[in-house]
Scaffold this active site. Structure first.
Site, mmCIF file in Angstrom:
data_model
loop_
_atom_site.group_PDB
_atom_site.id
_atom_site.type_symbol
_atom_site.label_atom_id
_atom_site.label_comp_id
_atom_site.label_asym_id
_atom_site.label_seq_id
_atom_site.Cartn_x
_atom_site.Cartn_y
_atom_site.Cartn_z
ATOM 1 N N ASP A 137 0.842 -1.194 0.000
ATOM 2 C CA ASP A 137 0.000 0.000 0.000
ATOM 3 C C ASP A 137 0.880 1.247 0.000
ATOM 4 O O ASP A 137 1.843 1.331 0.774
ATOM 5 C CB ASP A 137 -0.892 -0.035 1.248
ATOM 6 C CG ASP A 137 -1.960 1.042 1.263
ATOM 7 O OD1 ASP A 137 -2.379 1.479 0.175
ATOM 8 O OD2 ASP A 137 -2.379 1.435 2.368
ATOM 9 N N HIS A 138 0.574 2.205 -0.851
ATOM 10 C CA HIS A 138 1.314 3.472 -0.926
ATOM 11 C C HIS A 138 2.821 3.254 -1.101
ATOM 12 O O HIS A 138 3.633 3.838 -0.370
ATOM 13 C CB HIS A 138 1.038 4.336 0.310
ATOM 14 C CG HIS A 138 -0.349 4.903 0.310
ATOM 15 N ND1 HIS A 138 -0.710 6.001 -0.432
ATOM 16 C CD2 HIS A 138 -1.475 4.490 0.948
ATOM 17 C CE1 HIS A 138 -2.000 6.253 -0.251
ATOM 18 N NE2 HIS A 138 -2.483 5.336 0.571
ATOM 19 N N HIS A 143 -7.167 10.178 4.800
ATOM 20 C CA HIS A 143 -6.495 9.205 5.660
ATOM 21 C C HIS A 143 -6.560 9.657 7.121
ATOM 22 O O HIS A 143 -6.682 10.843 7.414
ATOM 23 C CB HIS A 143 -5.024 9.058 5.260
ATOM 24 C CG HIS A 143 -4.829 8.452 3.899
ATOM 25 N ND1 HIS A 143 -4.202 9.112 2.879
ATOM 26 C CD2 HIS A 143 -5.197 7.245 3.398
ATOM 27 C CE1 HIS A 143 -4.166 8.335 1.808
ATOM 28 N NE2 HIS A 143 -4.764 7.196 2.100
ATOM 29 N N GLY A 144 -6.447 8.683 8.023
ATOM 30 C CA GLY A 144 -6.395 9.004 9.441
ATOM 31 C C GLY A 144 -7.774 9.153 10.054
ATOM 32 O O GLY A 144 -8.762 8.572 9.592
ATOM 33 N N HIS A 183 -9.552 5.011 -0.977
ATOM 34 C CA HIS A 183 -8.679 5.100 0.188
ATOM 35 C C HIS A 183 -9.339 5.974 1.253
ATOM 36 O O HIS A 183 -10.281 6.700 0.986
ATOM 37 C CB HIS A 183 -7.336 5.723 -0.208
ATOM 38 C CG HIS A 183 -6.424 4.804 -0.936
ATOM 39 N ND1 HIS A 183 -5.171 4.462 -0.459
ATOM 40 C CD2 HIS A 183 -6.559 4.132 -2.108
ATOM 41 C CE1 HIS A 183 -4.577 3.641 -1.314
ATOM 42 N NE2 HIS A 183 -5.403 3.429 -2.325
ATOM 43 N N SER A 238 -11.831 4.507 6.637
ATOM 44 C CA SER A 238 -12.134 4.376 8.064
ATOM 45 C C SER A 238 -12.916 5.593 8.544
ATOM 46 O O SER A 238 -12.478 6.735 8.372
ATOM 47 C CB SER A 238 -10.842 4.251 8.878
ATOM 48 O OG SER A 238 -10.183 3.035 8.613
ATOM 49 N N ASN A 286 -10.197 0.359 1.002
ATOM 50 C CA ASN A 286 -9.103 0.235 1.968
ATOM 51 C C ASN A 286 -9.534 0.652 3.374
ATOM 52 O O ASN A 286 -10.184 1.694 3.545
ATOM 53 C CB ASN A 286 -7.925 1.126 1.552
ATOM 54 C CG ASN A 286 -7.173 0.605 0.357
ATOM 55 O OD1 ASN A 286 -7.653 -0.249 -0.381
ATOM 56 N ND2 ASN A 286 -5.987 1.133 0.153
ATOM 57 N N ALA A 338 -7.655 1.002 7.325
ATOM 58 C CA ALA A 338 -6.427 0.921 8.116
ATOM 59 C C ALA A 338 -6.641 1.455 9.524
ATOM 60 O O ALA A 338 -6.530 0.728 10.511
ATOM 61 C CB ALA A 338 -5.288 1.677 7.419
ATOM 62 N N THR A 339 -6.980 2.741 9.629
ATOM 63 C CA THR A 339 -7.054 3.397 10.935
ATOM 64 C C THR A 339 -7.985 2.682 11.891
ATOM 65 O O THR A 339 -7.658 2.458 13.060
ATOM 66 C CB THR A 339 -7.501 4.860 10.764
ATOM 67 O OG1 THR A 339 -6.529 5.555 9.981
ATOM 68 C CG2 THR A 339 -7.649 5.554 12.109
#
Length: 285
Positions: A82-83, A180-181, A208, A211, A230, A232-233
Site C-alpha cells: 500500500d502506498h 487518511h487518518g 482510500h 475508516s 481500503n 487501516a485506521t
C-alpha cells in the site's frame, strides 16, 4: 491455497458490482484476525502493508505471515504493498513475493506521476503482478508521508483517462473527498466524481481513507464503480481498544497473548461487518 494476485479479485468485483476489502495489517494478530473474518464471511481478501509498517520488520516478515495465512485459507488471499513510496520499494516487493503493489506518485506532477507509474506498471506486467496507482489527492496523512491539505480533493476524469492509457496501471485510487487518518469533520464522498471516472476508464477503481466513512456512503460508491475499499485506521483503533480494555481489567497480566486475543476479536468483528457490507452491494440490486 497459495497467495493470489488482485487481478481476478478486482475484475470479478467490477463485473459483479461489489468491492473487495483491503485491510492494513500491522502484526501477526492483525493477519490472523483478518483471515478469520474472511473465512467466516467467505470473502476474498487483500492484506496490505505500508512502507511505515514494513520498517518495523521488513517485507519478508510480512510476506511470511500472509503467505502462511493464505496457505491455511479456503478463500483467496492477496498481499498488497500500500502506498509504495518509489520505484525501488515496489521492486523490493515484487522480488519478495508480494502479489500486488501500489505505486503512489500522487505527490508528483501529472507528468512525473505518469513516468513513475509507467515504470512500475511495466515491471509488474513483466512479472505478472498487478499495479495500483493514485491520481488526485486523498486528504490527511498516510503513514509517515506528508499531510495533504488545501488542494482539490477530486481526481479529474479526463486526466484519469489519459493517466490510465499512458501508464498501463491495472487499478486506480482516486480522490473523491475521503481522507487518511481520523476524520475531524463529517466525511463526504462526491459520488458524481466516482461515476464520472468510472465512465472515463475501464480499470477497477480504489477508495482510500475509508475508516470512519458511513457504510451507506461506501455502499453508494461501490454501486457507482469502486471495486477495492481500503481500511487501516479503524483496525488499529479496534485492536488497541481490545488490548487496553483487557489490561485495564487485568493490570497484573504479563502474558501479551491474552490482551492481544481481545484485540484480535475486535478486529475480526469489525472486518466481518465491513466485508458483509461490501459483498452485499451488488446482490442488493
Amino acid at each position: 491455497m497459495a497467495l493470489v494476485t488482485t487481478e481476478k479479485m478486482l475484475k470479478d468485483a467490477q463485473a459483479g458490482r461489489y468491492a473487495v476489502g483491503a485491510f492494513n495489517v500491522e502484526n501477526l494478530e492483525f493477519v490472523m484476525a483478518v483471515l478469520a473474518a474472511a473465512e467466516e464471511t467467505k470473502s476474498p481478501v487483500i492484506m496490505q502493508t505500508t512502507p511505515g509498517t514494513i520498517k518495523t520488520a521488513g517485507l519478508d516478515y510480512f510476506y511470511g505471515m500472509v503467505k502462511a495465512a493464505a496457505e491455511r485459507a479456503s478463500v483467496p488471499v492477496a498481499l498488497h504493498l500500500d502506498h509504495g513510496d518509489g520505484y525501488d520499494r515496489c521492486m523490493q516487493a515484487f522480488r519478495t513475493g508480494y502479489t500486488s503493489v501500489m505505486i503512489d506518485g500522487s505527490h508528483e506532477s501529472f507528468e512525473d506521476n505518469i513516468a513513475l507509474t509507467k515504470s512500475v506498471a511495466d515491471a509488474g506486467r513483466a512479472m505478472g503482478v498487478p499495479v495500483e496507482a493514485e491520481l488526485g489527492k486523498v486528504g490527511g496523512k498516510e503513514d509517515d508521508g506528508p499531510a495533504v491539505e488545501g488542494e482539490s480533493p477530486y481526481t479529474d476524469p479526463a486526466e484519469a483517462k489519459e493517466f490510465v492509457e499512458r501508464t498501463g496501471c491495472t487499478s486506480l485510487a482516486i480522490g473523491v473527498g475521503t481522507s487518511h487518518g481520523v476524520y475531524t469533520s463529517d466525511p463526504h464522498i462526491e459520488q458524481s466524481v466516482v461515476k464520472a471516472i468510472r465512465d472515463a476508464v475501464d480499470v477497477p477503481l480504489v477508495l482510500h481513507g475509508t475508516s470512519g466513512v458511513p457504510d451507506e456512503q461506501v455502499a453508494e460508491a461501490v454501486k457507482n464503480g469502486i471495486c477495492k475499499v481500503n481500511y487501516a485506521t479503524e483496525l488499529r483503533q479496534a485492536y488497541t481498544k481490545g488490548f487496553m480494555a483487557y489490561m485495564a481489567e487485568n493490570p497484573a497480566c504479563f502474558d501479551p497473548k491474552k490482551p492481544a486475543k481481545e484485540g484480535m476479536r475486535e478486529i475480526t468483528e469489525l472486518v466481518k461487518i465491513r466485508m458483509t457490507n461490501l459483498n452485499s452491494v451488488g446482490k442488493a440490486e
